[in-house]
Write a protein that holds these residues in place. Structure first.
Motif, PDB file in Angstrom:
ATOM      1  N   ARG A  68     -11.710  52.567 -34.411  1.00  0.00           N
ATOM      2  CA  ARG A  68     -12.377  51.536 -35.208  1.00  0.00           C
ATOM      3  C   ARG A  68     -12.675  52.039 -36.624  1.00  0.00           C
ATOM      4  NH1 ARG A  68     -16.348  50.850 -32.099  1.00  0.00           N
ATOM      5  NH2 ARG A  68     -15.431  49.155 -30.864  1.00  0.00           N
ATOM      6  N   ASP A  69     -13.170  53.265 -36.718  1.00  0.00           N
ATOM      7  CA  ASP A  69     -13.480  53.835 -38.031  1.00  0.00           C
ATOM      8  C   ASP A  69     -12.215  54.019 -38.868  1.00  0.00           C
ATOM      9  OD1 ASP A  69     -16.108  53.901 -37.270  1.00  0.00           O
ATOM     10  OD2 ASP A  69     -16.132  56.043 -36.803  1.00  0.00           O
ATOM     11  N   ARG A  72     -10.977  50.671 -40.174  1.00  0.00           N
ATOM     12  CA  ARG A  72     -11.836  50.210 -41.267  1.00  0.00           C
ATOM     13  C   ARG A  72     -11.487  50.908 -42.572  1.00  0.00           C
ATOM     14  NH1 ARG A  72     -17.660  50.276 -38.071  1.00  0.00           N
ATOM     15  NH2 ARG A  72     -17.448  48.236 -37.036  1.00  0.00           N
ATOM     16  N   SER A  75      -6.628  49.959 -43.196  1.00  0.00           N
ATOM     17  CA  SER A  75      -6.284  48.768 -42.415  1.00  0.00           C
ATOM     18  C   SER A  75      -4.852  48.781 -41.912  1.00  0.00           C
ATOM     19  CB  SER A  75      -6.520  47.508 -43.248  1.00  0.00           C
ATOM     20  OG  SER A  75      -5.724  47.530 -44.422  1.00  0.00           O
TER      21      SER A  75
END
Length: 218
Positions: A68-69, A72, A75
């Protein structure tokens, strides 16, 4: 040449995977990480990496959180999860975090190669071991028609639909031929599963997903 970063806290598996990938034409393992912290450090310093092979259990953290990091921050990053977990929750959590693929560690070499090349090419790929169950989970075990809130049971979704129409528990009890206590329990379960504080918030969420109908009471 497809550049690969391996993230796995099991050295034997990581060494074996690196050897396999390095033996394939057009694939190069450019870095390895044995923990979530190490993965973040490597990713911060690394240049462009085509595919990140990500384990979910990293000892000091979760591969889902690292994924997820990473997404972010970049992309366009492409993550292929390779893990022991075959349960639906792990698959859905990984995909929601931004992973482009999901393989179990028991996958044969040709399946690993196919997945790495597909993810590098921008495709989305799931291991045959989890694909059917994951699709059923996402679709709520129904047909190809999208089912809102697949985490709810059919009865809970039915109760939520009536709540979204504006009916109180007594009316829902009569319509579904359930005791008022059973309806209250269903409503409580719905609020907990949707992580909403009250009935009004549940109604808003439900209507956003298309529940509730035109015959709601005045």
């Amino acid at each position: 040449m497809i550049s690969v970063l391996l993230v796995d806290d099991h050295p034997v598996f990581r060494i074996g995977m690196a050897a396999l990938l390095s033996s394939l034409d057009g694939i190069e393992v450019v870095a390895q990480a044995a923990s979530a912290a190490e993965a973040r450090a490597v990713l911060a310093d690394a240049g462009e990496v085509d595919v990140v092979l990500m384990d979910l259990d990293l000892g000091d953290g979760s591969g889902v959180e690292v994924t997820r990091d990473l997404i972010r921050a970049r992309s366009d990053a492409k993550v292929l999860v390779v893990t022991m977990h075959e349960d639906d929750d792990a698959v859905v959590a990984s995909v929601r975090a931004g992973a482009r693929g999901y393989l179990v560690k028991s996958a044969p070499p040709q399946e690993v190669e196919r997945a790495v090349r597909a993810v590098a090419d921008g495709a989305m790929i799931l291991s045959p071991a989890v694909a059917d169950r994951a699709m059923n989970y996402v679709l709520g075990g129904r047909s190809t028609t999208r089912v809102p809130f697949p985490e709810l049971t059919d009865r809970e979704r039915e109760v939520l639909d009536l709540v979204a129409r504006g009916y109180d528990n007594q009316v829902i009890s009569r319509r579904l031929v359930l005791s008022p206590k059973t309806v209250r329990n269903h409503v409580a379960n719905v609020l907990a599963k949707l992580a909403v504080p009250d009935r009004s918030a549940a109604i808003v969420r439900a209507r956003e997903q298309g529940l509730g109908g035109a015959d709601a009471p005045a």
